[in-house]
Design an enzyme around this catalytic site. Structure first.
Site, PDB file in Angstrom:
ATOM      1  N   CYS A  96       0.834  -1.203   0.000  1.00 34.74           N
ATOM      2  CA  CYS A  96       0.000   0.000   0.000  1.00 34.74           C
ATOM      3  C   CYS A  96       0.866   1.250   0.000  1.00 34.74           C
ATOM      4  O   CYS A  96       1.764   1.384   0.835  1.00 34.74           O
ATOM      5  CB  CYS A  96      -0.926   0.003   1.208  1.00 34.74           C
ATOM      6  SG  CYS A  96      -2.041   1.422   1.253  1.00 34.74           S
ATOM      7  N   HIS A 167       2.060  -7.713  -6.496  1.00 35.00           N
ATOM      8  CA  HIS A 167       1.404  -6.727  -7.346  1.00 35.00           C
ATOM      9  C   HIS A 167       2.463  -6.260  -8.336  1.00 35.00           C
ATOM     10  O   HIS A 167       3.445  -5.611  -7.951  1.00 35.00           O
ATOM     11  CB  HIS A 167       0.893  -5.564  -6.496  1.00 35.00           C
ATOM     12  CG  HIS A 167       0.123  -4.540  -7.274  1.00 35.00           C
ATOM     13  ND1 HIS A 167      -0.803  -3.710  -6.684  1.00 35.00           N
ATOM     14  CD2 HIS A 167       0.130  -4.203  -8.584  1.00 35.00           C
ATOM     15  CE1 HIS A 167      -1.315  -2.907  -7.608  1.00 35.00           C
ATOM     16  NE2 HIS A 167      -0.756  -3.188  -8.763  1.00 35.00           N
ATOM     17  N   ARG A 230      -9.912  -4.868  -8.297  1.00 32.24           N
ATOM     18  CA  ARG A 230     -11.052  -4.024  -8.638  1.00 32.24           C
ATOM     19  C   ARG A 230     -12.036  -4.693  -9.600  1.00 32.24           C
ATOM     20  O   ARG A 230     -13.246  -4.496  -9.493  1.00 32.24           O
ATOM     21  CB  ARG A 230     -10.548  -2.703  -9.233  1.00 32.24           C
ATOM     22  CG  ARG A 230     -10.010  -1.731  -8.190  1.00 32.24           C
ATOM     23  CD  ARG A 230      -9.308  -0.563  -8.832  1.00 32.24           C
ATOM     24  NE  ARG A 230      -8.042  -0.975  -9.435  1.00 32.24           N
ATOM     25  CZ  ARG A 230      -7.351  -0.247 -10.296  1.00 32.24           C
ATOM     26  NH1 ARG A 230      -7.816   0.927 -10.683  1.00 32.24           N
ATOM     27  NH2 ARG A 230      -6.196  -0.674 -10.773  1.00 32.24           N
TER      28      ARG A 230
END
Length: 333
Positions: A96, A167, A230
């Site tokens: 994050c 990621h 998402r």
């Protein structure tokens, strides 16, 4: 085989999205996907309202809790609490990029401190029996992704991490907002594939920008897992294909209509506990994306679910506004 290899598909931890009501809804669409909480900080776990922060329904299993923190003692204490609550996994956030996360010395900035992350992994492994995993970026700012990701993987696998979810973008801590960090840094899936070649016996999963099962599924030829973010939230109907396509379960895909019907029991139970309908249905808005009536479905749930006393009749009315389900040939037999 590492038992963690079962987790071939996961829905990513997403702040303000993957709360317990979101996860309960997603579970109606897939029985096998690994579901993640929103990130919760060690300070909140240790000092906050744990039932509110960590409570979940048994139907959510398998479910993992993501922690934000970097103090090994606090991470270990929080991991023990998470395990005692019954979670199936505890995960460390090393991805994050928000300012709040940086000021707390956790999240993506920990890409610069792989040894500290490894110390946290080791401390957590010492006190829990559930898997301890890490979710990271391929680097931050001016780091070389080849060196940065290798150092992180070497450190956390050396400390006993059961899995590394990557990621496949850099995070730019200086110059980009958290939202921009989800889109602007280019994706580099090949970097994650190269990492897997160094660790053929370790679980390495791919995250970042995955949008369809058609384009993502081929990565399972080389990598161990796919983590959708998402897209899974905004178009959750794709989750209805996961059990068949990813796990090879011989069953019809779960249709959006079926998911709503099976979710009614959960909605009714939570309404009886005083939960507002809108707190649950906000996670369902994208379910009929691209189908006739989808706009009416969203409008009814958005406008009417927030009204005082809103109940299941709102969901029934929204469902009636969607074009009727056409049974598949298999279902009709």
């Amino acid at each position: 085989m590492n038992k963690y290899q079962e987790h071939k598909f996961a829905v990513a931890p997403m702040m303000e999205w993957t709360d317990r009501h979101c996860r309960a809804f997603h579970r109606q669409l897939t029985s096998r996907a690994l579901l993640y909480t929103e990130m919760v900080t060690t300070g909140a776990v240790i000092h906050g309202d744990r039932d509110h922060l960590l409570g979940f329904s048994e139907l959510e299993h398998p479910v993992a809790c993501q922690l934000g923190g970097s103090d090994p003692k606090d991470m270990a204490a929080s991991a023990r609490i998470v395990a005692d609550f019954g979670y199936d996994e505890v995960n460390i956030n090393v991805g994050c990029p928000s300012d709040r996360v940086q000021s707390g010395r956790f999240g993506a900035c920990l890409m610069q401190e792989p040894e500290l992350v490894a110390t946290c992994v080791s401390a957590m492994k010492d006190v829990v029996d559930i898997p301890v995993t890490v979710k990271c970026r391929i680097g931050v700012d001016d780091q070389d992704p080849e060196e940065a990701l290798d150092r992180m993987a070497d450190a956390v696998f050396g400390a006993g991490s059961d899995a590394l979810w990557v990621h496949a973008r850099k995070a730019w801590l200086k110059g980009l907002s958290p939202k921009e960090n989800r889109d602007i840094p280019p994706l580099d899936y090949d970097r994650v594939v190269r990492l897997k070649s160094r660790f053929p016996d370790k679980f390495i999963g791919l995250n970042g920008g995955l949008q369809t099962l058609d384009t993502a599924e081929p990565y399972l030829d080389t990598l161990d897992g796919l983590m959708f973010g998402r897209t899974a939230y905004q178009m959750p109907q794709l989750l209805g294909q996961v059990d068949r396509r990813i796990y090879g379960i011989e069953a019809n895909d779960v249709s959006p209509w079926h998911a709503v019907r099976t979710h009614m029991g959960y909605l009714e139970e939570q309404l009886g506990r005083g939960v507002k309908l809108a707190h649950m249905t906000r996670h369902m808005l994208g379910l009929f994306h691209g189908r006739p009536g989808a706009r009416s479905w969203r409008r009814i749930l958005t406008v009417d679910a927030i009204k005082p006393g809103a109940g299941l009749e709102v969901v029934e009315r929204a469902l009636a506004a969607v074009s009727p389900e056409i049974p598949s040939a298999e279902a009709a037999e």
